[in-house]
Design an enzyme around this catalytic site. Structure first.
Site, mmCIF file in Angstrom:
data_model
loop_
_atom_site.group_PDB
_atom_site.id
_atom_site.type_symbol
_atom_site.label_atom_id
_atom_site.label_comp_id
_atom_site.label_asym_id
_atom_site.label_seq_id
_atom_site.Cartn_x
_atom_site.Cartn_y
_atom_site.Cartn_z
ATOM 1 N N TRP A 226 -16.436 10.541 -12.837
ATOM 2 C CA TRP A 226 -15.579 10.230 -11.685
ATOM 3 C C TRP A 226 -15.097 11.487 -10.964
ATOM 4 O O TRP A 226 -14.839 11.477 -9.761
ATOM 5 C CB TRP A 226 -14.373 9.392 -12.119
ATOM 6 C CG TRP A 226 -13.472 10.045 -13.128
ATOM 7 C CD1 TRP A 226 -13.547 9.948 -14.487
ATOM 8 C CD2 TRP A 226 -12.361 10.912 -12.868
ATOM 9 N NE1 TRP A 226 -12.563 10.687 -15.085
ATOM 10 C CE2 TRP A 226 -11.805 11.282 -14.115
ATOM 11 C CE3 TRP A 226 -11.770 11.395 -11.701
ATOM 12 C CZ2 TRP A 226 -10.703 12.132 -14.231
ATOM 13 C CZ3 TRP A 226 -10.667 12.245 -11.808
ATOM 14 C CH2 TRP A 226 -10.145 12.602 -13.059
ATOM 15 N N TRP B 171 1.994 1.708 -3.516
ATOM 16 C CA TRP B 171 0.933 2.310 -4.324
ATOM 17 C C TRP B 171 0.931 3.829 -4.155
ATOM 18 O O TRP B 171 0.755 4.585 -5.125
ATOM 19 C CB TRP B 171 -0.438 1.755 -3.916
ATOM 20 C CG TRP B 171 -0.881 0.571 -4.710
ATOM 21 C CD1 TRP B 171 -0.918 -0.728 -4.304
ATOM 22 C CD2 TRP B 171 -1.371 0.576 -6.070
ATOM 23 N NE1 TRP B 171 -1.393 -1.536 -5.316
ATOM 24 C CE2 TRP B 171 -1.686 -0.768 -6.406
ATOM 25 C CE3 TRP B 171 -1.586 1.566 -7.020
ATOM 26 C CZ2 TRP B 171 -2.202 -1.121 -7.655
ATOM 27 C CZ3 TRP B 171 -2.082 1.214 -8.272
ATOM 28 C CH2 TRP B 171 -2.382 -0.115 -8.572
ATOM 29 N N ASN C 61 -11.025 1.351 2.869
ATOM 30 C CA ASN C 61 -10.508 1.343 1.498
ATOM 31 C C ASN C 61 -11.290 0.426 0.559
ATOM 32 O O ASN C 61 -11.549 0.775 -0.594
ATOM 33 C CB ASN C 61 -9.031 0.945 1.486
ATOM 34 C CG ASN C 61 -8.419 1.101 0.102
ATOM 35 O OD1 ASN C 61 -8.406 2.187 -0.457
ATOM 36 N ND2 ASN C 61 -7.939 0.000 -0.464
ATOM 37 N N GLU D 18 0.832 -1.211 0.000
ATOM 38 C CA GLU D 18 0.000 0.000 0.000
ATOM 39 C C GLU D 18 0.867 1.261 0.000
ATOM 40 O O GLU D 18 0.524 2.262 -0.640
ATOM 41 C CB GLU D 18 -0.943 -0.009 1.202
ATOM 42 C CG GLU D 18 -1.946 -1.162 1.207
ATOM 43 C CD GLU D 18 -2.793 -1.188 -0.048
ATOM 44 O OE1 GLU D 18 -3.356 -0.132 -0.412
ATOM 45 O OE2 GLU D 18 -2.884 -2.249 -0.687
ATOM 46 N N TRP E 229 -9.787 7.036 -7.967
ATOM 47 C CA TRP E 229 -11.013 7.281 -8.731
ATOM 48 C C TRP E 229 -10.834 6.925 -10.208
ATOM 49 O O TRP E 229 -11.734 6.348 -10.822
ATOM 50 C CB TRP E 229 -11.464 8.724 -8.565
ATOM 51 C CG TRP E 229 -12.368 8.857 -7.377
ATOM 52 C CD1 TRP E 229 -12.041 9.260 -6.117
ATOM 53 C CD2 TRP E 229 -13.765 8.534 -7.347
ATOM 54 N NE1 TRP E 229 -13.145 9.204 -5.301
ATOM 55 C CE2 TRP E 229 -14.218 8.766 -6.025
ATOM 56 C CE3 TRP E 229 -14.675 8.076 -8.298
ATOM 57 C CZ2 TRP E 229 -15.539 8.548 -5.642
ATOM 58 C CZ3 TRP E 229 -15.989 7.863 -7.915
ATOM 59 C CH2 TRP E 229 -16.416 8.098 -6.610
ATOM 60 N N TRP F 147 -20.804 11.864 -19.790
ATOM 61 C CA TRP F 147 -21.364 11.181 -18.635
ATOM 62 C C TRP F 147 -22.830 11.557 -18.453
ATOM 63 O O TRP F 147 -23.245 12.659 -18.827
ATOM 64 C CB TRP F 147 -20.575 11.540 -17.380
ATOM 65 C CG TRP F 147 -19.129 11.144 -17.427
ATOM 66 C CD1 TRP F 147 -18.081 11.913 -17.868
ATOM 67 C CD2 TRP F 147 -18.576 9.886 -17.052
ATOM 68 N NE1 TRP F 147 -16.908 11.204 -17.776
ATOM 69 C CE2 TRP F 147 -17.176 9.956 -17.281
ATOM 70 C CE3 TRP F 147 -19.121 8.700 -16.542
ATOM 71 C CZ2 TRP F 147 -16.325 8.896 -17.004
ATOM 72 C CZ3 TRP F 147 -18.263 7.639 -16.268
ATOM 73 C CH2 TRP F 147 -16.889 7.742 -16.497
#
Length: 468
Positions: free
Chosen positions: A363, A281, A345, A278, A386, A310
């Site tokens: 998003w 990331w 998460n 993590e 996102w 969208w």
């Protein structure tokens, strides 16, 4: 002079370290000068949440006292915008003949532009890097470019740390021969900060490090891989607000982790490595934004998705925001966010997928809503997460992978414990039916929970056609 920004800490702070190791700015017996700008108008323009702002203020107030023990006088100056910061610093440096302003660099585009403006105005700015473990731009592929996929980046990042190590400056403590500031000076500065208590359930960084984080490493780290996806238990470290606010250094975190598991950089198949993963990331997303500044401006990483039209149904968006979609796990997650300023998460992925794939809502609206409510709002990680969920980003899930919120609920909240905590209207629903209770409620004449705003199967087919 020392300029604090997203780094309100004395532990592993490069700008503070080099500031104290120079003779610039003061004689040995007079206090050195430091500054921190409280710019709420600018923060709100960047969608910082009120709980994060309160969290920052509490740490700024605590830092006043901590720096006093280092013979540093921290001034907390209230100005509205980045332009005001530039003007204030320009005038201050000219008035006091400041020859160096020490600061740690910030990643985001507007912050970078502010620093360039400072330099153009003659502010003698000296910048260091404090927000990552490996310096940004150092981990590159064989062609010298940023990786577009996480796993190769992770492997290259691990190789870099194994072979070259990483800089760690440790904690700065007061030298015995330095006099501290008078108490009345500290209090006069401290009075500027007024906490509204929004972040009060989150301890300050020093207390977190001593109690919460140490307990996590000792008792929860080995089980993190199994517990991390279960929202009804506290199986995670809760460190994200501290990293996002810069009050804890990522290099300190890695040092603590390696002290606990010395071989972790090699033991990539160990349960403990899933937590280090993590951190990597986080490094990946910050490197990505460093190389692709367009991400700061709400552009899709994959350009072919930039002109998507969208649906952006306002009624559905409001239902999502308020936790009234009719899908219990989605609704419980959104109510957790609204009530606490934090979200588990696994649930962030579930609600993001639901907004973009089930509702076909941009998003960027979800990204903005998260930033406006999360205590750990961080542009790089929030944007990366996102765009991953929306399939528009770097190393994103393919558009045809669409989370089934009912199945996610059955897997990760099998007994409905988390759902019942935030949806008390479903407290009497049996475990088996709670994940999508509408048929059961109708059969048993139970009311009080909203009907689903979309049908999962229909929404999935629409999403596939929409993206294709």
């Amino acid at each position: 002079m020392l300029w604090f920004r997203n780094d309100l800490r004395t532990h592993d702070n490069p700008a503070l370290h080099y500031f104290l190791n120079t003779s610039c700015g003061s004689s040995s017996d007079s206090p050195r000068k430091a500054i921190f700008f409280i710019s709420e108008k600018q923060w709100l323009a960047h969608d910082w949440s009120l709980i994060k702002i309160d969290f920052i203020k509490r740490h700024a107030a605590a830092l006043v006292d901590e720096l006093a023990n280092l013979n540093i006088e921290l001034s907390l100056v209230e100005v509205d915008t980045f332009d005001d910061q530039v003007n204030y610093l320009t005038q201050y440096c000219q008035a006091h003949n400041v020859d160096t302003v020490f600061a740690n660099s910030e990643l985001e585009f507007n912050e970078h532009q502010r620093d360039l403006n400072c330099i153009k105005q003659g502010v003698p700015l000296m910048l260091y890097e404090a927000d990552v473990i490996v310096p940004k731009g150092l981990v590159l592929n064989q062609s010298g470019s940023m990786f577009k996929v996480f796993t190769p980046f992770k492997n290259a990042w691990l190789k870099q740390v194994r072979t070259a190590g990483f800089d760690y400056l440790g904690k700065i403590t007061r030298a015995d021969d330095k006099e501290t500031l008078a108490d009345n000076k500290v209090k006069s500065v401290n009075n500027i900060i007024k906490s509204d208590g929004l972040s009060g359930t989150w301890p300050l960084a020093k207390e977190y490090e001593a109690n919460v984080f140490s307990t996590f490493l000792q008792t929860k780290l080995t089980g993190y891989e199994q517990c991390r996806d279960i929202p009804s238990i506290k199986g995670t470290s809760g460190i994200s607000p501290y990293l996002a606010a810069g009050v804890i250094s990522p290099r300190y975190v890695l040092i603590a982790l390696l002290n606990r598991c010395p071989d972790l950089l090699l033991a990539t198949d160990s349960p403990e490595f899933s937590w280090l993963n993590e951190l990597i990331w986080r490094e990946f997303y910050r490197n990505l934004m460093f190389h692709e500044q367009k991400l700061c401006k709400h552009y899709c990483f994959k350009e072919q998705y930039q002109l998507i039209t969208w649906h952006n149904n306002q009624t559905m968006f409001t239902a999502w925001c308020e936790g009234k979609t009719g899908y219990p796990l989605v609704d419980a997650a959104m109510r957790q966010l609204n009530q606490t300023g934090w979200m588990h998460n696994r649930l962030r992925m579930v609600v993001a997928s639901f907004l973009t794939k089930h509702l076909l809502i941009d998003w960027r609206l979800g990204e903005k809503y998260f930033m406006q409510h999360l205590i750990d709002g961080d542009l790089a990680s929030n944007n990366g997460g996102w765009q991953w969920a929306a399939s528009t980003g770097c190393d994103a899930q393919p558009y045809f992978r669409i989370f089934n919120p009912i199945r996610q609920s059955e897997r990760f909240d099998p007994n409905g414990e988390f759902i019942r905590k935030y949806l008390p209207e479903l407290s009497s629903i049996p475990d088996k039916q709670i994940h999508f209770p509408h048929k059961y409620m109708e059969q048993n004449n139970i009311s009080g929970y909203v009907k689903p705003i979309v049908d999962h199967k229909e929404a999935r087919l629409k999403a596939l056609a929409f993206y294709k």
